[in-house]
Design a protein around this motif. Structure first.
Motif: not given
Length: 187
Positions: A169-187
């Protein structure tokens, strides 16, 4: 506070200094301090939204208080358990104790295993009351019938749920800014 015409109530004002004993000892000369002609000193523990924080940030006081409260409700449920069916007893147990085990439990993520074991004993005792199991029965049998995660995994599940909701949901912004989705190494 002066600009907003607010008055400090020294009897209701609390603050805490969190750190090791040596870190806190370095600040002893600064207290008591005066704010708006009121003398204030740090408290050894404070409560915020039902969670007790202590000076060393180890949650021992919080766990002691909550375990005492949980066992109080478990004793009450034990007294009246024979009058309810299994499903009603499970619902009551979830409402009175299990829901409280989950409240702010993500704060306990890196807490010592012996402290998490105290909460696990609460859950085990509750499960025995709900299932009306004998005192010394193996734990795995009655816990499987309730479909309850052990306390340690409940904490991890809560953190994963909060992280997933923040990413989705990209909310709350303070928490969302500290997270990043895992990237697939095969991409």
């Amino acid at each position: 506070m002066k600009n907003s015409k607010l008055k400090l109530n020294a009897t209701k004002t609390e603050f805490i200094i969190i750190g090791t004993v040596t870190q806190r000892a370095k600040l002893d000369g600064f207290f008591p301090t005066h704010i708006l002609n009121q003398s204030v000193t740090p408290a050894p523990s404070v409560s915020n939204l039902g969670v007790n924080f202590d000076e060393s940030f180890n949650f021992k006081q919080h766990l002691s208080k909550t375990c005492r409260c949980y066992f109080y409700h478990i004793r009450d449920l034990h007294r009246i358990r024979r009058f309810f069916s299994f499903s009603v007893a499970k619902t009551i147990a979830t409402a009175l104790v299990s829901s409280r085990l989950d409240y702010c439990n993500s704060l306990l993520y890196n807490t010592a295993n012996k402290d998490i074991a105290r909460l696990q004993r609460v859950q085990n005792c509750l499960a025995k009351v709900v299932t009306r199991s004998p005192r010394f029965l193996a734990r795995c049998r009655f816990k499987k019938s309730l479909h309850w995660l052990p306390v340690h995994y409940r904490i991890i599940f809560k953190i994963c749920t909060i992280s997933n909701q923040a990413l989705a949901s990209k909310q709350p912004t303070y928490l969302n800014s500290m997270l990043s989705p895992a990237r697939n190494s095969r991409e």
